[in-house]
Enzyme design. Structure first.
Site, PDB file in Angstrom:
ATOM      1  N   TYR A  55       0.808  -1.224   0.000  1.00 22.30           N
ATOM      2  CA  TYR A  55       0.000   0.000   0.000  1.00 22.30           C
ATOM      3  C   TYR A  55       0.832   1.260   0.000  1.00 22.30           C
ATOM      4  O   TYR A  55       0.394   2.297  -0.479  1.00 22.30           O
ATOM      5  CB  TYR A  55      -1.040   0.011   1.122  1.00 22.30           C
ATOM      6  CG  TYR A  55      -0.549  -0.367   2.489  1.00 22.30           C
ATOM      7  CD1 TYR A  55       0.147   0.525   3.290  1.00 22.30           C
ATOM      8  CD2 TYR A  55      -0.807  -1.629   2.999  1.00 22.30           C
ATOM      9  CE1 TYR A  55       0.584   0.176   4.548  1.00 22.30           C
ATOM     10  CE2 TYR A  55      -0.379  -1.993   4.261  1.00 22.30           C
ATOM     11  CZ  TYR A  55       0.316  -1.090   5.030  1.00 22.30           C
ATOM     12  OH  TYR A  55       0.749  -1.432   6.278  1.00 22.30           O
ATOM     13  N   GLU A  75     -14.128  12.533 -12.908  1.00 24.54           N
ATOM     14  CA  GLU A  75     -14.541  11.203 -13.371  1.00 24.54           C
ATOM     15  C   GLU A  75     -13.405  10.564 -14.176  1.00 24.54           C
ATOM     16  O   GLU A  75     -13.139   9.366 -14.045  1.00 24.54           O
ATOM     17  CB  GLU A  75     -15.798  11.300 -14.241  1.00 24.54           C
ATOM     18  CG  GLU A  75     -17.051  11.678 -13.486  1.00 24.54           C
ATOM     19  CD  GLU A  75     -17.283  13.187 -13.339  1.00 24.54           C
ATOM     20  OE1 GLU A  75     -18.423  13.553 -13.023  1.00 24.54           O
ATOM     21  OE2 GLU A  75     -16.337  13.993 -13.520  1.00 24.54           O
ATOM     22  N   LYS A 100     -13.287  16.514  -4.122  1.00 21.89           N
ATOM     23  CA  LYS A 100     -12.841  17.832  -4.574  1.00 21.89           C
ATOM     24  C   LYS A 100     -13.415  18.859  -3.597  1.00 21.89           C
ATOM     25  O   LYS A 100     -14.441  19.489  -3.857  1.00 21.89           O
ATOM     26  CB  LYS A 100     -13.324  18.070  -6.009  1.00 21.89           C
ATOM     27  CG  LYS A 100     -12.745  19.288  -6.665  1.00 21.89           C
ATOM     28  CD  LYS A 100     -13.170  19.340  -8.136  1.00 21.89           C
ATOM     29  CE  LYS A 100     -12.599  20.539  -8.825  1.00 21.89           C
ATOM     30  NZ  LYS A 100     -12.980  20.592 -10.248  1.00 21.89           N
TER      31      LYS A 100
END
Length: 153
Positions: A55, A75, A100
């Protein structure tokens, strides 16, 4: 579907994504969440990092991909990040959230986010990263076809 998952939440990146020219010029902070589905049992059984997703390395890769190149839509950014996660050999499914928080919205809001969930295509090979792919053994050739009934000449 594999029930085990690794969750990387709140990864912060400064980038220049957005539809408005001001967003692309000034930039802003984006926050990324990545949830990866995979079978963690082999890694746990052997206490072996090579049998799971690193990770720390994934976070570095996602930050790099989130910074450049700039896109108009988050997107599009989410799709880019999902594809990177699915390129990990052990990951079968991923959910990406791109927040955002400073989105140019004319009203007070708590958060704006795009969430996508993608799975490895059913026909895509899925093999553990720790073992090389070996073709399946061939079954013995059945030889020539058995003769059928003879037709009179």
């Amino acid at each position: 579907m594999t029930q085990d998952r690794i969750e990387l939440r709140g990864l912060r990146v400064f980038a220049r994504h957005g539809v408005l020219e001001e967003e692309r010029r000034s930039g802003q902070e984006f926050v990324i969440d990545a949830v990866l589905w995979l079978d963690t049992r082999p890694a746990a059984a052997g206490d072996d990092l090579s049998k799971t997703v690193d990770y720390s390395a994934l976070a570095t890769r996602l930050v790099h991909l989130a910074k450049e190149p700039p896109v108009r839509l988050i997107e599009t950014l989410a799709e880019r990040l999902a594809a990177a996660c699915l390129s990990e050999p052990l990951v079968t499914e991923v959910e990406i959230t791109v927040h955002k928080p400073q989105a140019p919205i004319a009203h007070p809001f708590g958060d704006l986010a795009v969430v996508i969930r993608r799975a490895r295509p059913a026909d895509a090979p899925h093999r553990p990263a720790s073992r090389p792919h070996r073709p399946a053994p061939r079954s013995p050739s059945p030889g020539p076809p058995a003769p059928g009934p003879r037709r009179p000449q």
